[in-house]
Design a protein around this motif. Structure first.
Motif, PDB file in Angstrom:
ATOM      1  N   MET A  54       0.849  -1.174   0.000  1.00 31.34           N
ATOM      2  CA  MET A  54       0.000   0.000   0.000  1.00 31.34           C
ATOM      3  C   MET A  54       0.892   1.234   0.000  1.00 31.34           C
ATOM      4  O   MET A  54       1.842   1.335   0.761  1.00 31.34           O
ATOM      5  CB  MET A  54      -0.897  -0.041   1.241  1.00 31.34           C
ATOM      6  N   THR A  55       0.569   2.147  -0.891  1.00 27.17           N
ATOM      7  CA  THR A  55       1.287   3.413  -0.936  1.00 27.17           C
ATOM      8  C   THR A  55       0.280   4.549  -0.780  1.00 27.17           C
ATOM      9  O   THR A  55      -0.923   4.360  -0.991  1.00 27.17           O
ATOM     10  CB  THR A  55       2.026   3.595  -2.271  1.00 27.17           C
ATOM     11  N   ALA A  56       0.783   5.712  -0.426  1.00 29.94           N
ATOM     12  CA  ALA A  56      -0.095   6.872  -0.295  1.00 29.94           C
ATOM     13  C   ALA A  56      -0.811   7.134  -1.609  1.00 29.94           C
ATOM     14  O   ALA A  56      -1.997   7.457  -1.626  1.00 29.94           O
ATOM     15  CB  ALA A  56       0.711   8.091   0.145  1.00 29.94           C
ATOM     16  N   GLY A  57      -0.096   6.968  -2.728  1.00 25.84           N
ATOM     17  CA  GLY A  57      -0.706   7.192  -4.035  1.00 25.84           C
ATOM     18  C   GLY A  57      -1.868   6.251  -4.310  1.00 25.84           C
ATOM     19  O   GLY A  57      -2.906   6.659  -4.837  1.00 25.84           O
ATOM     20  N   THR A  58      -1.698   4.990  -3.950  1.00 24.35           N
ATOM     21  CA  THR A  58      -2.758   3.998  -4.138  1.00 24.35           C
ATOM     22  C   THR A  58      -3.988   4.371  -3.317  1.00 24.35           C
ATOM     23  O   THR A  58      -5.118   4.284  -3.796  1.00 24.35           O
ATOM     24  CB  THR A  58      -2.261   2.598  -3.726  1.00 24.35           C
ATOM     25  N   VAL A  59      -3.762   4.792  -2.086  1.00 21.29           N
ATOM     26  CA  VAL A  59      -4.862   5.187  -1.205  1.00 21.29           C
ATOM     27  C   VAL A  59      -5.571   6.408  -1.777  1.00 21.29           C
ATOM     28  O   VAL A  59      -6.807   6.446  -1.863  1.00 21.29           O
ATOM     29  CB  VAL A  59      -4.345   5.465   0.229  1.00 21.29           C
ATOM     30  N   ILE A  60      -4.802   7.396  -2.197  1.00 28.16           N
ATOM     31  CA  ILE A  60      -5.404   8.627  -2.727  1.00 28.16           C
ATOM     32  C   ILE A  60      -6.177   8.337  -4.002  1.00 28.16           C
ATOM     33  O   ILE A  60      -7.282   8.863  -4.204  1.00 28.16           O
ATOM     34  CB  ILE A  60      -4.315   9.703  -2.919  1.00 28.16           C
ATOM     35  N   GLU A  61      -5.652   7.477  -4.873  1.00 28.34           N
ATOM     36  CA  GLU A  61      -6.385   7.100  -6.084  1.00 28.34           C
ATOM     37  C   GLU A  61      -7.704   6.422  -5.732  1.00 28.34           C
ATOM     38  O   GLU A  61      -8.736   6.708  -6.346  1.00 28.34           O
ATOM     39  CB  GLU A  61      -5.538   6.165  -6.943  1.00 28.34           C
ATOM     40  N   ALA A  62      -7.672   5.519  -4.766  1.00 32.89           N
ATOM     41  CA  ALA A  62      -8.903   4.817  -4.367  1.00 32.89           C
ATOM     42  C   ALA A  62      -9.936   5.794  -3.816  1.00 32.89           C
ATOM     43  O   ALA A  62     -11.135   5.607  -4.002  1.00 32.89           O
ATOM     44  CB  ALA A  62      -8.587   3.745  -3.336  1.00 32.89           C
ATOM     45  N   LEU A  63      -9.456   6.831  -3.138  1.00 31.84           N
ATOM     46  CA  LEU A  63     -10.372   7.809  -2.549  1.00 31.84           C
ATOM     47  C   LEU A  63     -10.780   8.896  -3.543  1.00 31.84           C
ATOM     48  O   LEU A  63     -11.518   9.814  -3.184  1.00 31.84           O
ATOM     49  CB  LEU A  63      -9.733   8.435  -1.306  1.00 31.84           C
ATOM     50  N   GLY A  64     -10.326   8.784  -4.779  1.00 30.90           N
ATOM     51  CA  GLY A  64     -10.681   9.755  -5.803  1.00 30.90           C
ATOM     52  C   GLY A  64     -12.146   9.688  -6.212  1.00 30.90           C
ATOM     53  O   GLY A  64     -12.680  10.643  -6.774  1.00 30.90           O
ATOM     54  N   ASP A  65     -12.791   8.599  -5.923  1.00 28.79           N
ATOM     55  CA  ASP A  65     -14.204   8.428  -6.281  1.00 28.79           C
ATOM     56  C   ASP A  65     -15.090   8.889  -5.126  1.00 28.79           C
ATOM     57  O   ASP A  65     -14.876   8.477  -3.981  1.00 28.79           O
ATOM     58  CB  ASP A  65     -14.470   6.953  -6.589  1.00 28.79           C
ATOM     59  N   PRO A  66     -16.096   9.722  -5.392  1.00 28.91           N
ATOM     60  CA  PRO A  66     -16.944  10.228  -4.303  1.00 28.91           C
ATOM     61  C   PRO A  66     -17.706   9.134  -3.546  1.00 28.91           C
ATOM     62  O   PRO A  66     -17.915   9.260  -2.343  1.00 28.91           O
ATOM     63  CB  PRO A  66     -17.907  11.199  -4.986  1.00 28.91           C
ATOM     64  N   VAL A  67     -18.081   8.063  -4.224  1.00 29.44           N
ATOM     65  CA  VAL A  67     -18.785   6.975  -3.531  1.00 29.44           C
ATOM     66  C   VAL A  67     -17.847   6.302  -2.544  1.00 29.44           C
ATOM     67  O   VAL A  67     -18.233   6.008  -1.405  1.00 29.44           O
ATOM     68  CB  VAL A  67     -19.362   5.947  -4.529  1.00 29.44           C
ATOM     69  N   ARG A  68     -16.606   6.094  -2.951  1.00 27.47           N
ATOM     70  CA  ARG A  68     -15.656   5.453  -2.035  1.00 27.47           C
ATOM     71  C   ARG A  68     -15.359   6.352  -0.844  1.00 27.47           C
ATOM     72  O   ARG A  68     -15.158   5.867   0.278  1.00 27.47           O
ATOM     73  CB  ARG A  68     -14.395   5.042  -2.782  1.00 27.47           C
ATOM     74  N   ARG A  69     -15.355   7.667  -1.057  1.00 30.00           N
ATOM     75  CA  ARG A  69     -15.192   8.572   0.082  1.00 30.00           C
ATOM     76  C   ARG A  69     -16.392   8.467   1.014  1.00 30.00           C
ATOM     77  O   ARG A  69     -16.242   8.519   2.239  1.00 30.00           O
ATOM     78  CB  ARG A  69     -14.985  10.015  -0.397  1.00 30.00           C
ATOM     79  N   GLN A  70     -17.591   8.278   0.460  1.00 31.19           N
ATOM     80  CA  GLN A  70     -18.781   8.081   1.299  1.00 31.19           C
ATOM     81  C   GLN A  70     -18.653   6.797   2.113  1.00 31.19           C
ATOM     82  O   GLN A  70     -19.043   6.760   3.274  1.00 31.19           O
ATOM     83  CB  GLN A  70     -20.050   8.003   0.438  1.00 31.19           C
ATOM     84  N   VAL A  71     -18.132   5.746   1.495  1.00 32.05           N
ATOM     85  CA  VAL A  71     -17.945   4.472   2.198  1.00 32.05           C
ATOM     86  C   VAL A  71     -16.984   4.661   3.369  1.00 32.05           C
ATOM     87  O   VAL A  71     -17.254   4.219   4.487  1.00 32.05           O
ATOM     88  CB  VAL A  71     -17.429   3.369   1.241  1.00 32.05           C
ATOM     89  N   VAL A  72     -15.870   5.345   3.114  1.00 35.33           N
ATOM     90  CA  VAL A  72     -14.895   5.590   4.179  1.00 35.33           C
ATOM     91  C   VAL A  72     -15.520   6.416   5.298  1.00 35.33           C
ATOM     92  O   VAL A  72     -15.328   6.118   6.479  1.00 35.33           O
ATOM     93  CB  VAL A  72     -13.625   6.264   3.607  1.00 35.33           C
ATOM     94  N   ALA A  73     -16.286   7.435   4.926  1.00 37.85           N
ATOM     95  CA  ALA A  73     -16.953   8.258   5.946  1.00 37.85           C
ATOM     96  C   ALA A  73     -17.927   7.407   6.760  1.00 37.85           C
ATOM     97  O   ALA A  73     -17.984   7.525   7.985  1.00 37.85           O
ATOM     98  CB  ALA A  73     -17.677   9.429   5.291  1.00 37.85           C
ATOM     99  N   ALA A  74     -18.662   6.535   6.098  1.00 38.47           N
ATOM    100  CA  ALA A  74     -19.610   5.670   6.811  1.00 38.47           C
ATOM    101  C   ALA A  74     -18.867   4.725   7.753  1.00 38.47           C
ATOM    102  O   ALA A  74     -19.295   4.503   8.892  1.00 38.47           O
ATOM    103  CB  ALA A  74     -20.464   4.879   5.817  1.00 38.47           C
ATOM    104  N   LEU A  75     -17.737   4.177   7.293  1.00 42.00           N
ATOM    105  CA  LEU A  75     -16.981   3.245   8.126  1.00 42.00           C
ATOM    106  C   LEU A  75     -16.251   3.941   9.266  1.00 42.00           C
ATOM    107  O   LEU A  75     -15.826   3.272  10.215  1.00 42.00           O
ATOM    108  CB  LEU A  75     -15.992   2.447   7.271  1.00 42.00           C
ATOM    109  N   SER A  76     -16.127   5.246   9.201  1.00 36.85           N
ATOM    110  CA  SER A  76     -15.507   5.961  10.320  1.00 36.85           C
ATOM    111  C   SER A  76     -16.380   5.857  11.569  1.00 36.85           C
ATOM    112  O   SER A  76     -15.893   6.015  12.678  1.00 36.85           O
ATOM    113  CB  SER A  76     -15.247   7.424   9.967  1.00 36.85           C
ATOM    114  N   GLY A  77     -17.646   5.545  11.372  1.00 35.39           N
ATOM    115  CA  GLY A  77     -18.562   5.348  12.492  1.00 35.39           C
ATOM    116  C   GLY A  77     -18.534   3.941  13.048  1.00 35.39           C
ATOM    117  O   GLY A  77     -19.226   3.630  14.010  1.00 35.39           O
ATOM    118  N   GLY A  78     -17.752   3.068  12.434  1.00 40.03           N
ATOM    119  CA  GLY A  78     -17.645   1.691  12.905  1.00 40.03           C
ATOM    120  C   GLY A  78     -17.864   0.701  11.779  1.00 40.03           C
ATOM    121  O   GLY A  78     -18.302   1.069  10.689  1.00 40.03           O
TER     122      GLY A  78
END
Length: 93
Positions: A1-25
């Motif tokens: 895992m690299t920072a670039g890989t993580v940032i690319e994965a988070l480039g999609d708004p739906v995936r950012r929503q998933v991460v935000a949802a998982l921040s709650g558990g």
């Protein structure tokens, strides 16, 4: 895992929503799909990208081997944050 890989994965708004949802558990894929308002197959595709980038991890449940629970991997978020901190400090990696 690299920072670039993580940032690319988070480039999609739906995936950012998933991460935000998982921040709650941790959540199951079906719960995430319902919360975000998308089909299970579409959610599965987004989860695969996040898993490949190691932004999230999954665990099979003992009571149902087919069910998986997804959770954030804080170390991947920290790697991306570290890279961004370097950029802000004028020290590109």
């Amino acid at each position: 895992m690299t920072a670039g890989t993580v940032i690319e994965a988070l480039g999609d708004p739906v995936r950012r929503q998933v991460v935000a949802a998982l921040s709650g558990g941790p959540r199951r894929a079906g719960e995430l799909a319902a919360e975000i308002g998308m089909s299970a197959p579409a959610m599965s595709r987004h989860l695969r990208v996040l898993l490949a980038a190691q932004v999230i991890e999954d665990e099979r449940l003992d009571e149902d081997a087919r069910a998986r629970v997804f959770r954030l991997r804080p170390q991947s978020i920290a790697a991306a944050r570290g890279w961004l901190d370097q950029i802000l400090a004028g020290r590109p990696a």
